[in-house]
Write a protein that holds these residues in place. Structure first.
Motif, PDB file in Angstrom:
ATOM      1  N   LEU A 193       0.836  -1.205   0.000  1.00  0.00           N
ATOM      2  CA  LEU A 193       0.000   0.000   0.000  1.00  0.00           C
ATOM      3  C   LEU A 193       0.870   1.254   0.000  1.00  0.00           C
ATOM      4  O   LEU A 193       0.589   2.220  -0.724  1.00  0.00           O
ATOM      5  CB  LEU A 193      -0.921  -0.010   1.221  1.00  0.00           C
ATOM      6  N   VAL A 194       1.935   1.244   0.784  1.00  0.00           N
ATOM      7  CA  VAL A 194       2.850   2.386   0.828  1.00  0.00           C
ATOM      8  C   VAL A 194       3.501   2.605  -0.532  1.00  0.00           C
ATOM      9  O   VAL A 194       3.673   3.746  -0.993  1.00  0.00           O
ATOM     10  CB  VAL A 194       3.912   2.170   1.922  1.00  0.00           C
ATOM     11  N   ALA A 195       3.884   1.539  -1.211  1.00  0.00           N
ATOM     12  CA  ALA A 195       4.503   1.661  -2.533  1.00  0.00           C
ATOM     13  C   ALA A 195       3.546   2.302  -3.534  1.00  0.00           C
ATOM     14  O   ALA A 195       3.979   3.035  -4.435  1.00  0.00           O
ATOM     15  CB  ALA A 195       4.946   0.287  -3.031  1.00  0.00           C
ATOM     16  N   ARG A 196       2.247   2.053  -3.373  1.00  0.00           N
ATOM     17  CA  ARG A 196       1.257   2.617  -4.295  1.00  0.00           C
ATOM     18  C   ARG A 196       0.917   4.060  -3.966  1.00  0.00           C
ATOM     19  O   ARG A 196       0.527   4.830  -4.856  1.00  0.00           O
ATOM     20  CB  ARG A 196      -0.027   1.779  -4.268  1.00  0.00           C
ATOM     21  N   THR A 197       1.018   4.439  -2.691  1.00  0.00           N
ATOM     22  CA  THR A 197       0.511   5.742  -2.260  1.00  0.00           C
ATOM     23  C   THR A 197       1.589   6.725  -1.833  1.00  0.00           C
ATOM     24  O   THR A 197       1.332   7.919  -1.759  1.00  0.00           O
ATOM     25  CB  THR A 197      -0.484   5.556  -1.106  1.00  0.00           C
ATOM     26  N   ARG A 198       2.783   6.247  -1.474  1.00  0.00           N
ATOM     27  CA  ARG A 198       3.938   7.067  -1.109  1.00  0.00           C
ATOM     28  C   ARG A 198       3.635   8.109  -0.024  1.00  0.00           C
ATOM     29  O   ARG A 198       3.784   9.316  -0.256  1.00  0.00           O
ATOM     30  CB  ARG A 198       4.504   7.760  -2.358  1.00  0.00           C
ATOM     31  N   PRO A 199       3.235   7.676   1.171  1.00  0.00           N
ATOM     32  CA  PRO A 199       2.965   8.635   2.244  1.00  0.00           C
ATOM     33  C   PRO A 199       4.224   9.128   2.943  1.00  0.00           C
ATOM     34  O   PRO A 199       4.168  10.051   3.757  1.00  0.00           O
ATOM     35  CB  PRO A 199       2.117   7.815   3.210  1.00  0.00           C
ATOM     36  N   GLY A 200       5.374   8.514   2.658  1.00  0.00           N
ATOM     37  CA  GLY A 200       6.616   8.803   3.375  1.00  0.00           C
ATOM     38  C   GLY A 200       7.236   7.496   3.824  1.00  0.00           C
ATOM     39  O   GLY A 200       6.687   6.412   3.575  1.00  0.00           O
ATOM     40  N   PRO A 201       8.372   7.567   4.495  1.00  0.00           N
ATOM     41  CA  PRO A 201       9.088   6.331   4.853  1.00  0.00           C
ATOM     42  C   PRO A 201       8.258   5.386   5.722  1.00  0.00           C
ATOM     43  O   PRO A 201       7.746   5.772   6.769  1.00  0.00           O
ATOM     44  CB  PRO A 201      10.307   6.845   5.626  1.00  0.00           C
ATOM     45  N   PHE A 202       8.117   4.169   5.251  1.00  0.00           N
ATOM     46  CA  PHE A 202       7.526   3.081   6.027  1.00  0.00           C
ATOM     47  C   PHE A 202       8.331   1.848   5.675  1.00  0.00           C
ATOM     48  O   PHE A 202       8.393   1.449   4.507  1.00  0.00           O
ATOM     49  CB  PHE A 202       6.045   2.874   5.713  1.00  0.00           C
ATOM     50  N   GLY A 247       4.760  12.074  26.526  1.00  0.00           N
ATOM     51  CA  GLY A 247       3.508  12.822  26.525  1.00  0.00           C
ATOM     52  C   GLY A 247       2.915  13.072  25.157  1.00  0.00           C
ATOM     53  O   GLY A 247       1.825  13.634  25.051  1.00  0.00           O
ATOM     54  N   TRP A 248       3.580  12.641  24.109  1.00  0.00           N
ATOM     55  CA  TRP A 248       3.148  12.898  22.737  1.00  0.00           C
ATOM     56  C   TRP A 248       3.314  11.627  21.905  1.00  0.00           C
ATOM     57  O   TRP A 248       4.166  10.794  22.188  1.00  0.00           O
ATOM     58  CB  TRP A 248       3.988  14.002  22.095  1.00  0.00           C
ATOM     59  N   THR A 249       2.504  11.481  20.858  1.00  0.00           N
ATOM     60  CA  THR A 249       2.692  10.392  19.895  1.00  0.00           C
ATOM     61  C   THR A 249       2.413  10.932  18.505  1.00  0.00           C
ATOM     62  O   THR A 249       1.389  11.586  18.268  1.00  0.00           O
ATOM     63  CB  THR A 249       1.763   9.208  20.187  1.00  0.00           C
ATOM     64  N   GLU A 250       3.334  10.625  17.582  1.00  0.00           N
ATOM     65  CA  GLU A 250       3.183  11.065  16.201  1.00  0.00           C
ATOM     66  C   GLU A 250       2.265  10.125  15.426  1.00  0.00           C
ATOM     67  O   GLU A 250       2.416   8.906  15.485  1.00  0.00           O
ATOM     68  CB  GLU A 250       4.552  11.106  15.527  1.00  0.00           C
ATOM     69  N   ILE A 251       1.318  10.684  14.703  1.00  0.00           N
ATOM     70  CA  ILE A 251       0.503   9.918  13.760  1.00  0.00           C
ATOM     71  C   ILE A 251       1.214   9.944  12.411  1.00  0.00           C
ATOM     72  O   ILE A 251       1.621  11.004  11.930  1.00  0.00           O
ATOM     73  CB  ILE A 251      -0.920  10.493  13.645  1.00  0.00           C
ATOM     74  N   SER A 252       1.395   8.778  11.813  1.00  0.00           N
ATOM     75  CA  SER A 252       2.202   8.677  10.590  1.00  0.00           C
ATOM     76  C   SER A 252       1.656   7.560   9.708  1.00  0.00           C
ATOM     77  O   SER A 252       0.744   6.824  10.097  1.00  0.00           O
ATOM     78  CB  SER A 252       3.665   8.405  10.972  1.00  0.00           C
ATOM     79  N   GLY A 253       2.233   7.448   8.516  1.00  0.00           N
ATOM     80  CA  GLY A 253       1.832   6.380   7.601  1.00  0.00           C
ATOM     81  C   GLY A 253       0.402   6.488   7.129  1.00  0.00           C
ATOM     82  O   GLY A 253      -0.226   5.474   6.796  1.00  0.00           O
ATOM     83  N   VAL A 254      -0.132   7.711   7.080  1.00  0.00           N
ATOM     84  CA  VAL A 254      -1.531   7.907   6.667  1.00  0.00           C
ATOM     85  C   VAL A 254      -1.601   7.794   5.148  1.00  0.00           C
ATOM     86  O   VAL A 254      -1.003   8.603   4.425  1.00  0.00           O
ATOM     87  CB  VAL A 254      -2.049   9.285   7.121  1.00  0.00           C
ATOM     88  N   CYS A 255      -2.314   6.800   4.651  1.00  0.00           N
ATOM     89  CA  CYS A 255      -2.403   6.620   3.204  1.00  0.00           C
ATOM     90  C   CYS A 255      -3.693   5.903   2.827  1.00  0.00           C
ATOM     91  O   CYS A 255      -4.235   5.102   3.596  1.00  0.00           O
ATOM     92  CB  CYS A 255      -1.186   5.877   2.660  1.00  0.00           C
ATOM     93  N   THR A 256      -4.165   6.211   1.624  1.00  0.00           N
ATOM     94  CA  THR A 256      -5.405   5.652   1.099  1.00  0.00           C
ATOM     95  C   THR A 256      -5.206   5.285  -0.358  1.00  0.00           C
ATOM     96  O   THR A 256      -4.687   6.093  -1.137  1.00  0.00           O
ATOM     97  CB  THR A 256      -6.562   6.670   1.204  1.00  0.00           C
ATOM     98  N   ASP A 257      -5.600   4.087  -0.723  1.00  0.00           N
ATOM     99  CA  ASP A 257      -5.501   3.652  -2.105  1.00  0.00           C
ATOM    100  C   ASP A 257      -6.379   4.528  -2.995  1.00  0.00           C
ATOM    101  O   ASP A 257      -7.463   4.977  -2.596  1.00  0.00           O
ATOM    102  CB  ASP A 257      -5.928   2.189  -2.227  1.00  0.00           C
ATOM    103  N   GLU A 258      -5.902   4.763  -4.204  1.00  0.00           N
ATOM    104  CA  GLU A 258      -6.623   5.641  -5.137  1.00  0.00           C
ATOM    105  C   GLU A 258      -8.052   5.173  -5.374  1.00  0.00           C
ATOM    106  O   GLU A 258      -8.960   5.989  -5.596  1.00  0.00           O
ATOM    107  CB  GLU A 258      -5.861   5.708  -6.468  1.00  0.00           C
ATOM    108  N   SER A 259      -8.293   3.866  -5.307  1.00  0.00           N
ATOM    109  CA  SER A 259      -9.624   3.329  -5.608  1.00  0.00           C
ATOM    110  C   SER A 259     -10.683   3.724  -4.597  1.00  0.00           C
ATOM    111  O   SER A 259     -11.883   3.634  -4.886  1.00  0.00           O
ATOM    112  CB  SER A 259      -9.552   1.794  -5.689  1.00  0.00           C
ATOM    113  N   VAL A 260     -10.256   4.168  -3.398  1.00  0.00           N
ATOM    114  CA  VAL A 260     -11.236   4.511  -2.358  1.00  0.00           C
ATOM    115  C   VAL A 260     -11.060   5.940  -1.852  1.00  0.00           C
ATOM    116  O   VAL A 260     -11.604   6.298  -0.809  1.00  0.00           O
ATOM    117  CB  VAL A 260     -11.157   3.524  -1.172  1.00  0.00           C
ATOM    118  N   ARG A 261     -10.323   6.756  -2.567  1.00  0.00           N
ATOM    119  CA  ARG A 261     -10.147   8.137  -2.134  1.00  0.00           C
ATOM    120  C   ARG A 261     -11.458   8.902  -2.266  1.00  0.00           C
ATOM    121  O   ARG A 261     -12.288   8.598  -3.113  1.00  0.00           O
ATOM    122  CB  ARG A 261      -9.044   8.822  -2.940  1.00  0.00           C
ATOM    123  N   GLY A 262     -11.626   9.889  -1.407  1.00  0.00           N
ATOM    124  CA  GLY A 262     -12.856  10.664  -1.392  1.00  0.00           C
ATOM    125  C   GLY A 262     -13.929  10.092  -0.489  1.00  0.00           C
ATOM    126  O   GLY A 262     -15.021  10.661  -0.391  1.00  0.00           O
TER     127      GLY A 262
END
Length: 262
Positions: A136-145, A176-191
């Protein structure tokens, strides 16, 4: 149920100044260092004043804003001859022999009014799901995963027809903090709002622990920034992310120490 609730949050994002002392750095001023000397200390690979995550976990490295000659030698030794290493924000250019491969202007945003809520369709992802996650990351390129990024925290995904089509999870973990990362959505279900749902679901777990979500993205990714701001994130800082190419000839190796993993 979270005791924090969905009300507007105003986290202390500025550095704290003791009554009679210098400004104390905020955990998000250097989130990699705060993580690797805090909740993620068991991942830390250390050489002198340099800390980094294992190369198959995440590229984040912690180093002084103005590294001295010994710091540059330690960075080069960690990278290996002609290897690459993340440099994050630097106040000075690297010394002779180093090459900057790329610079990315970024933004750091923090939760001030996110409405966290679990998602009934989201499933917990783990090591067995990594091949699907990498695809999924290879298809959407959200950043390093990378193959072991999933070990950094909770990752949630949504499947359609048995295929993983969206995900989001946790990466850096300053106290006290946590980063949210790796947020990605396949093109077929965007929107369909899947990214928003997953961000709120991951934020729910973070807030349940009494911590505050934050995230990073490219300053050029205006679509993502608008989405995160609409969810209740607010701009805190403009970090710059760099990748450096180490010299081919390295100083004598002194050994890398990794903290014991639980």
């Amino acid at each position: 149920m979270s005791t924090l609730g969905p009300t507007t949050r105003q986290p202390a994002v500025a550095s704290a100044r003791p009554a009679d002392g210098p400004v104390a750095p905020h955990p998000l001023d250097d989130p990699a260092h705060s993580s690797l000397t805090g909740p993620h200390a068991h991942f830390a690979e250390r050489r002198g004043r340099i800390l980094r995550y294992p190369v198959d976990v995440t590229p984040w490295t912690a180093h002084p804003e103005v590294p001295d000659a010994r710091d540059w030698a330690d960075l080069a030794a960690l990278a290996g001859p002609g290897g690459t290493i993340s440099l994050n924000t630097l106040r000075e250019e690297p010394p002779e022999g180093w090459e900057i491969l790329h610079r990315v202007a970024g933004v750091q945003l923090v939760d001030v009014s996110v409405l966290p809520e679990p998602d009934p369709e989201a499933v917990r992802l783990g090591p067995a799901d990594v091949p699907e996650m990498l695809d999924l990351v290879a298809r959407t390129r959200p950043g390093p995963f990378l193959p072991r990024t999933v070990e950094l925290g909770t990752y949630l995904g949504i499947r359609r027809g048995g295929t993983l089509v969206a995900m989001a999870g946790e990466r850096l973990h300053p106290p006290g903090w946590t980063e949210i990362s790796g947020v990605c959505t396949d093109e077929s279900v965007r929107g369909q709002g899947l990214a928003s749902r997953l961000v709120r679901a991951v934020a729910y777990g973070i807030r349940e622990r009494g911590e505050t979500p934050f995230l990073h993205t490219s300053a050029a990714n205006t679509v993502a920034i608008r989405l995160y701001e609409s969810l209740g994130f607010q701009l805190r800082a403009h970090p710059e992310f760099l990748a450096g190419l180490a010299p081919a000839a390295l100083p004598p190796a002194g050994g890398t120490r990794r903290s014991a993993r639980p």
